[in-house]
Design an enzyme around this catalytic site. Sequence first.
Site, PDB file in Angstrom:
ATOM      1  N   ASP A   1      17.863  29.035  -0.863  1.00  0.00           N
ATOM      2  CA  ASP A   1      16.923  28.035  -0.353  1.00  0.00           C
ATOM      3  C   ASP A   1      16.115  27.453  -1.496  1.00  0.00           C
ATOM      4  O   ASP A   1      15.538  28.193  -2.285  1.00  0.00           O
ATOM      5  CB  ASP A   1      15.937  28.673   0.620  1.00  0.00           C
ATOM      6  CG  ASP A   1      16.506  28.793   2.017  1.00  0.00           C
ATOM      7  OD1 ASP A   1      17.522  28.147   2.292  1.00  0.00           O
ATOM      8  OD2 ASP A   1      15.923  29.538   2.812  1.00  0.00           O
TER       9      ASP A   1
ATOM     10  N   GLY B   1      10.675  27.925   6.101  1.00  0.00           N
ATOM     11  CA  GLY B   1       9.596  28.265   5.184  1.00  0.00           C
ATOM     12  C   GLY B   1       9.544  29.722   4.784  1.00  0.00           C
ATOM     13  O   GLY B   1       9.287  30.033   3.635  1.00  0.00           O
TER      14      GLY B   1
ATOM     15  N   GLY C   1      12.106  36.530   7.646  1.00  0.00           N
ATOM     16  CA  GLY C   1      11.519  37.577   8.475  1.00  0.00           C
ATOM     17  C   GLY C   1      10.892  37.094   9.768  1.00  0.00           C
ATOM     18  O   GLY C   1      10.161  37.830  10.420  1.00  0.00           O
TER      19      GLY C   1
ATOM     20  N   ASP D   1      20.680  29.621  10.512  1.00  0.00           N
ATOM     21  CA  ASP D   1      19.795  30.206   9.498  1.00  0.00           C
ATOM     22  C   ASP D   1      18.432  30.506  10.110  1.00  0.00           C
ATOM     23  O   ASP D   1      17.731  29.609  10.536  1.00  0.00           O
ATOM     24  CB  ASP D   1      19.654  29.193   8.353  1.00  0.00           C
ATOM     25  CG  ASP D   1      18.708  29.665   7.261  1.00  0.00           C
ATOM     26  OD1 ASP D   1      18.293  30.834   7.269  1.00  0.00           O
ATOM     27  OD2 ASP D   1      18.385  28.836   6.387  1.00  0.00           O
TER      28      ASP D   1
ATOM     29  N   GLY E   1      18.820  36.873   5.920  1.00  0.00           N
ATOM     30  CA  GLY E   1      17.954  37.192   4.785  1.00  0.00           C
ATOM     31  C   GLY E   1      17.437  38.605   4.899  1.00  0.00           C
ATOM     32  O   GLY E   1      18.017  39.551   4.365  1.00  0.00           O
TER      33      GLY E   1
HETATM   34  O1  LIG Z   1      15.460  29.366   5.397  1.00  0.00           O
HETATM   35  C1  LIG Z   1      14.771  30.134   5.969  1.00  0.00           C
HETATM   36  C2  LIG Z   1      13.341  29.923   6.044  1.00  0.00           C
HETATM   37  O2  LIG Z   1      13.073  28.724   5.421  1.00  0.00           O
HETATM   38  C3  LIG Z   1      15.403  31.272   6.634  1.00  0.00           C
HETATM   39  O3  LIG Z   1      15.081  31.301   7.945  1.00  0.00           O
HETATM   40  C4  LIG Z   1      15.089  32.586   6.166  1.00  0.00           C
HETATM   41  O4  LIG Z   1      14.657  32.644   4.866  1.00  0.00           O
HETATM   42  C5  LIG Z   1      16.265  33.512   6.393  1.00  0.00           C
HETATM   43  O5  LIG Z   1      15.737  34.742   6.390  1.00  0.00           O
HETATM   44  P1  LIG Z   1      15.649  35.643   7.671  1.00  0.00           P
HETATM   45  O6  LIG Z   1      17.055  36.069   7.953  1.00  0.00           O
HETATM   46  O7  LIG Z   1      14.776  36.774   7.231  1.00  0.00           O
HETATM   47  O8  LIG Z   1      15.077  34.807   8.783  1.00  0.00           O
END
Ligand SMILES: O=C(CO)[C@H](O)[C@H](O)COP(=O)(O)O
Length: 189
Positions: free
Chosen positions: A49, A121, A124, A154, A176
């Site tokens: 990102d 942004g 989690g 995502d 993530g």
């Molecule tokens: O792009 C994102 C936020 O901008 C994603 O949602 C995030 O970083 C992915 O992580 P997770 O799996 O912990 O939600």
Amino acid sequence: MHSCYQLNQNHILGCSNESSIGSEDEEEGVVHETVKAVELAGCDWIHVDVIDGRFVPNITLGPLVMMVEPDQRVPDFIKAGADIVSVHCEQSSTIHLHRTVNQLFMEAVVNLVLIMSVNPGFGGQRFIESQVKKISDLRRMCVEKGVNPWIEVDGGVTPKNAYKVIEAGANALVAGSAVFGAKDYAEKL
Ligand SMILES: O=C(CO)[C@H](O)[C@H](O)COP(=O)(O)O
């Protein structure tokens, strides 16, 4: 199905001893090791990102490489080795979507639609359930139009809800915290 992992500074710090990260070189080493570890664990893509503190409050890649309007840097991302570049469709992020999409088609083969399942942004966050319908609507539209892009999802994707987005028609998942927060990457995969 492809799975892919988001890598950003928060996730790297989240899975390392923060106090052990000092110089840029050390930090780069941690990134390198983490990428290698998830690749060995079986991930297919690394999703990076670029978050610049304007469209969303967070900054992912650090002030040294902070930028505004990242879509204007598409050729640089491709030169740096990105196989796929995706941009936000909101005008407050990508000022001229049509121009950027045309540019992407000139620079590389682009065939992916990313559906965010959290407010962009931060990692989690909790998965927004209503996006499941958006995924199935998109898959249906693609079938009707005879196109077959990657449908990437995502945000908040975990082993507990991945089946829903796959059933709805997604075939690339970004995970993530579900992966980088785990001790055993392969198990989460
Ligand atoms: O792009 C994102 C936020 O901008 C994603 O949602 C995030 O970083 C992915 O992580 P997770 O799996 O912990 O939600």
